[in-house]
Design a protein around this motif. Structure first.
Motif, PDB file in Angstrom:
ATOM      1  N   THR A 290       0.845  -1.201   0.000  1.00 58.13           N
ATOM      2  CA  THR A 290       0.000   0.000   0.000  1.00 58.13           C
ATOM      3  C   THR A 290       0.881   1.253   0.000  1.00 58.13           C
ATOM      4  O   THR A 290       1.021   1.939   1.013  1.00 58.13           O
ATOM      5  CB  THR A 290      -0.918  -0.005   1.242  1.00 58.13           C
ATOM      6  OG1 THR A 290      -1.502  -1.295   1.358  1.00 58.13           O
ATOM      7  CG2 THR A 290      -2.020   1.028   1.098  1.00 58.13           C
ATOM      8  N   ASN A 296      -9.026   1.476  -5.522  1.00 56.59           N
ATOM      9  CA  ASN A 296      -9.903   1.454  -4.366  1.00 56.59           C
ATOM     10  C   ASN A 296      -9.562   0.236  -3.545  1.00 56.59           C
ATOM     11  O   ASN A 296      -9.677  -0.882  -4.015  1.00 56.59           O
ATOM     12  CB  ASN A 296     -11.346   1.237  -4.858  1.00 56.59           C
ATOM     13  CG  ASN A 296     -12.093   2.530  -4.835  1.00 56.59           C
ATOM     14  OD1 ASN A 296     -11.720   3.441  -4.093  1.00 56.59           O
ATOM     15  ND2 ASN A 296     -13.138   2.603  -5.639  1.00 56.59           N
ATOM     16  N   ARG A 297      -9.094   0.407  -2.362  1.00 62.81           N
ATOM     17  CA  ARG A 297      -8.832  -0.779  -1.541  1.00 62.81           C
ATOM     18  C   ARG A 297      -9.181  -0.458  -0.097  1.00 62.81           C
ATOM     19  O   ARG A 297      -9.275   0.711   0.288  1.00 62.81           O
ATOM     20  CB  ARG A 297      -7.395  -1.247  -1.658  1.00 62.81           C
ATOM     21  CG  ARG A 297      -6.350  -0.218  -1.333  1.00 62.81           C
ATOM     22  CD  ARG A 297      -5.026  -0.847  -1.024  1.00 62.81           C
ATOM     23  NE  ARG A 297      -4.175  -1.088  -2.180  1.00 62.81           N
ATOM     24  CZ  ARG A 297      -2.963  -1.615  -2.123  1.00 62.81           C
ATOM     25  NH1 ARG A 297      -2.458  -1.969  -0.994  1.00 62.81           N
ATOM     26  NH2 ARG A 297      -2.237  -1.811  -3.181  1.00 62.81           N
ATOM     27  N   ARG A 298      -9.370  -1.535   0.666  1.00 62.42           N
ATOM     28  CA  ARG A 298      -9.594  -1.303   2.102  1.00 62.42           C
ATOM     29  C   ARG A 298      -8.244  -1.143   2.756  1.00 62.42           C
ATOM     30  O   ARG A 298      -7.412  -2.034   2.713  1.00 62.42           O
ATOM     31  CB  ARG A 298     -10.343  -2.498   2.697  1.00 62.42           C
ATOM     32  CG  ARG A 298     -11.839  -2.334   2.505  1.00 62.42           C
ATOM     33  CD  ARG A 298     -12.629  -3.377   3.225  1.00 62.42           C
ATOM     34  NE  ARG A 298     -12.100  -3.718   4.541  1.00 62.42           N
ATOM     35  CZ  ARG A 298     -12.374  -4.864   5.145  1.00 62.42           C
ATOM     36  NH1 ARG A 298     -13.138  -5.752   4.569  1.00 62.42           N
ATOM     37  NH2 ARG A 298     -11.896  -5.122   6.341  1.00 62.42           N
ATOM     38  N   PHE A 299      -8.027   0.027   3.331  1.00 61.12           N
ATOM     39  CA  PHE A 299      -6.716   0.293   3.921  1.00 61.12           C
ATOM     40  C   PHE A 299      -6.628  -0.359   5.295  1.00 61.12           C
ATOM     41  O   PHE A 299      -7.531  -0.203   6.118  1.00 61.12           O
ATOM     42  CB  PHE A 299      -6.496   1.802   4.035  1.00 61.12           C
ATOM     43  CG  PHE A 299      -6.348   2.467   2.695  1.00 61.12           C
ATOM     44  CD1 PHE A 299      -5.173   2.352   1.973  1.00 61.12           C
ATOM     45  CD2 PHE A 299      -7.402   3.184   2.140  1.00 61.12           C
ATOM     46  CE1 PHE A 299      -5.041   2.949   0.723  1.00 61.12           C
ATOM     47  CE2 PHE A 299      -7.275   3.778   0.897  1.00 61.12           C
ATOM     48  CZ  PHE A 299      -6.092   3.658   0.186  1.00 61.12           C
ATOM     49  N   GLN A 301      -5.542  -0.803   9.104  1.00 63.37           N
ATOM     50  CA  GLN A 301      -5.399   0.206  10.169  1.00 63.37           C
ATOM     51  C   GLN A 301      -3.945   0.519  10.424  1.00 63.37           C
ATOM     52  O   GLN A 301      -3.098  -0.387  10.402  1.00 63.37           O
ATOM     53  CB  GLN A 301      -5.980  -0.368  11.440  1.00 63.37           C
ATOM     54  CG  GLN A 301      -7.464  -0.130  11.515  1.00 63.37           C
ATOM     55  CD  GLN A 301      -7.810   0.481  12.832  1.00 63.37           C
ATOM     56  OE1 GLN A 301      -7.634  -0.172  13.838  1.00 63.37           O
ATOM     57  NE2 GLN A 301      -8.301   1.703  12.797  1.00 63.37           N
ATOM     58  N   TRP A 327      -7.281   9.997   0.168  1.00 68.90           N
ATOM     59  CA  TRP A 327      -6.904   8.682   0.713  1.00 68.90           C
ATOM     60  C   TRP A 327      -5.474   8.651   1.237  1.00 68.90           C
ATOM     61  O   TRP A 327      -5.036   7.634   1.797  1.00 68.90           O
ATOM     62  CB  TRP A 327      -7.071   7.602  -0.373  1.00 68.90           C
ATOM     63  CG  TRP A 327      -8.488   7.475  -0.826  1.00 68.90           C
ATOM     64  CD1 TRP A 327      -8.986   7.844  -2.050  1.00 68.90           C
ATOM     65  CD2 TRP A 327      -9.599   6.986  -0.068  1.00 68.90           C
ATOM     66  NE1 TRP A 327     -10.340   7.618  -2.090  1.00 68.90           N
ATOM     67  CE2 TRP A 327     -10.741   7.084  -0.889  1.00 68.90           C
ATOM     68  CE3 TRP A 327      -9.729   6.482   1.223  1.00 68.90           C
ATOM     69  CZ2 TRP A 327     -11.998   6.692  -0.453  1.00 68.90           C
ATOM     70  CZ3 TRP A 327     -10.982   6.093   1.661  1.00 68.90           C
ATOM     71  CH2 TRP A 327     -12.094   6.196   0.818  1.00 68.90           C
ATOM     72  N   SER A 330      -4.864   7.564   4.943  1.00 73.93           N
ATOM     73  CA  SER A 330      -5.117   6.120   5.142  1.00 73.93           C
ATOM     74  C   SER A 330      -4.015   5.293   4.500  1.00 73.93           C
ATOM     75  O   SER A 330      -3.581   4.263   5.042  1.00 73.93           O
ATOM     76  CB  SER A 330      -6.445   5.701   4.506  1.00 73.93           C
ATOM     77  OG  SER A 330      -7.453   6.562   4.891  1.00 73.93           O
ATOM     78  N   ALA A 334      -1.662   2.552   6.366  1.00 70.31           N
ATOM     79  CA  ALA A 334      -1.658   1.159   5.904  1.00 70.31           C
ATOM     80  C   ALA A 334      -0.269   0.731   5.432  1.00 70.31           C
ATOM     81  O   ALA A 334       0.118  -0.438   5.565  1.00 70.31           O
ATOM     82  CB  ALA A 334      -2.675   0.985   4.776  1.00 70.31           C
TER      83      ALA A 334
END
Ligand SMILES: C[S@@+](CC[C@H](N)C(=O)[O-])C[C@H]1O[C@@H](n2cnc3c(N)ncnc32)[C@H](O)[C@@H]1O
Length: 418
Positions: A290, A296-299, A301, A327, A330, A334
């Protein structure tokens, strides 16, 4: 042999982009972010125990594995990009230069005989690749695409899988040169006046032949390189497994500077058939570290344990209105979570007391500095690593790779597995 390979040059900066493509094998495909082979020798020689095998979870151009091979040391390399993984395999492979030269002659004669007027290998490329392209722009003129197709077909007809891989890597090395685009850290740009370049297919033949000959001479010159055990895993460094144990890890991860290697090598990935379609392209992007916001990705935590990371994330969030992507905070959080995962994997593959050498660069967004090495130092020391040293040095990276700033540091961070 190592000194012959590196031409005994004055010690270069330990950072990336210090001009390694003049060194044999490293010119097969331009890779600006390579660190110098001399750093690998320094790391191997600095260990208190004999290094029999080292590991690099971010293979890139294969500097670690190649330098280790010259020094008679085995290696494990992880690289997520399948094209780059093949570049590394091709460089490490011991091939007979006479047999390569014979196969080169075969490819040239087959290509000269075939006047292709139909695309089969290149038929599934995105619309933007081949004339008439999209919106009046394309990467390869049609006559160039036909010639590339002929070369790919001729290469595929070779009986040796190792030679097929070698010549595909060589062909990849000339693709951008015969295209209408340039590629740098900021992505792909059309060349000035590209529409009137009037390229001839013989340009492709000439470039390929020259590049192949040079590479075969290098294979010949260094054919006495030691034969050592090398393993190249094409996969995600956050999730790789190996049963082998190592006395040294050395790597340079992508920096948190929004540079996406999937973009940089996209022409090669598509043209050489590593991507079956848009889904494969997306999947590859998603398995990269990352370090960018291109998808588009789920970062994940942000990890706990670094006051500096906490402060950086607060500053970035405060500056959100000035950031070119919302983003970025985030992503930065990540990024360090990813790096900790990689360090966890590396740790499992290292003998106790072994060292881990990391070259990492800072970033900057809207005047908020991301001090990557210092953050990683804090995080690593809270997850079972001892910090041996941390040496910032002048970065050789160009401003575009650093998101527009020139004064950012790269740092050599040395950790020890406790
Ligand atoms: C800075 S480059 C490494 C350069 C290398 N030290 C050399 O000298 O050539 C980082 C590399 O990490 C790779 N990479 C990015 N995400 C990855 C992941 N999740 N797993 C493995 N490799 C990854 C990129 O494709 C790129 O080749």
């Amino acid at each position: 042999l190592f000194d012959l390979w590196t031409a005994n040059r004055p010690p270069p900066s330990p950072g990336t982009n210090s001009g390694t493509d003049v060194i044999a094998f490293q010119g097969w495909h331009k890779f600006k972010e390579a660190f110098p082979p001399e750093l690998i020798r320094q790391a191997i020689e600095a260990q208190p125990v004999e290094v029999t095998r080292c590991i690099d979870p971010f293979g890139g151009s294969g500097t670690t594995a190649l330098a280790a091979q010259f020094l008679g040391v085995g290696s494990t390399t992880i690289e997520v990009n399948p094209f780059l993984a093949d570049v590394i395999r091709a460089k490490l492979c011991h091939m007979d230069p006479d047999a390569l030269a014979a196969d080169l002659a075969e490819i040239c004669s087959r290509t000269a005989q075939s006047e292709r007027r139909k695309l089969e290998r290149l038929i599934n490329l995105p619309e933007t690749f081949i004339e008439p392209g999209r919106a009046g722009r394309w990467i390869f003129d049609l006559n160039i695409a036909f010639r590339l197709e002929s070369l790919l077909v001729a290469i595929d007809q070779l009986s040796s899988a190792e030679h097929r891989r070698f010549f595909r890597v060589i062909l990849a090395g000339v693709l951008i040169g015969v295209s209408n685009v340039r590629v740098n850290g900021k992505g792909r740009r059309y060349r000035q006046g590209w529409a009137s370049l009037d390229r001839d297919p013989s340009d492709v033949d000439r470039a390929f032949l020259l590049h192949a000959r040079r590479a075969i001479v290098e294979v010949h010159k260094f054919s006495s390189r030691p034969k050592v055990s090398t393993s190249i895993i094409c996969g995600d460094a956050r999730a790789f497994r190996t049963r082998r144990m190592h006395e040294l890890a050395i790597f340079s991860p992508p920096y948190p500077n929004s540079f996406d290697y999937t973009d940089v090598y996209n022409v090669e990935l598509w043209t050489l058939g590593y991507l079956a379609g848009a889904d494969a392209n997306r999947a590859l992007r998603a398995s990269t570290l990352t370090s960018h916001v291109q998808i588009n990705r789920r970062f994940a935590q942000a990890p706990k344990g670094s006051a500096l990371l906490d402060a950086t994330l607060v500053a970035l969030t405060d500056a959100r209105d000035k950031l070119w992507s919302p983003w970025l905070p985030s992503m930065v959080g990540a990024y360090f979570s990813d790096l900790l995962r990689v360090l966890g994997r590396v740790r499992d593959a290292l003998h106790a007391e072994s060292s881990c050498w990391i070259v990492i660069g800072d970033s900057k967004y809207a005047n908020t500095h991301v001090p990557s090495a210092q953050i990683l130092r804090q995080l690593a020391s809270r997850s079972g690593w001892l910090v041996t040293s941390m040496d910032p040095f002048r970065s050789m990276r160009s401003s575009s790779q650093h998101g527009g700033a020139t004064e950012l540091h790269e740092t050599l961070l040395v950790l020890k597995r406790s």
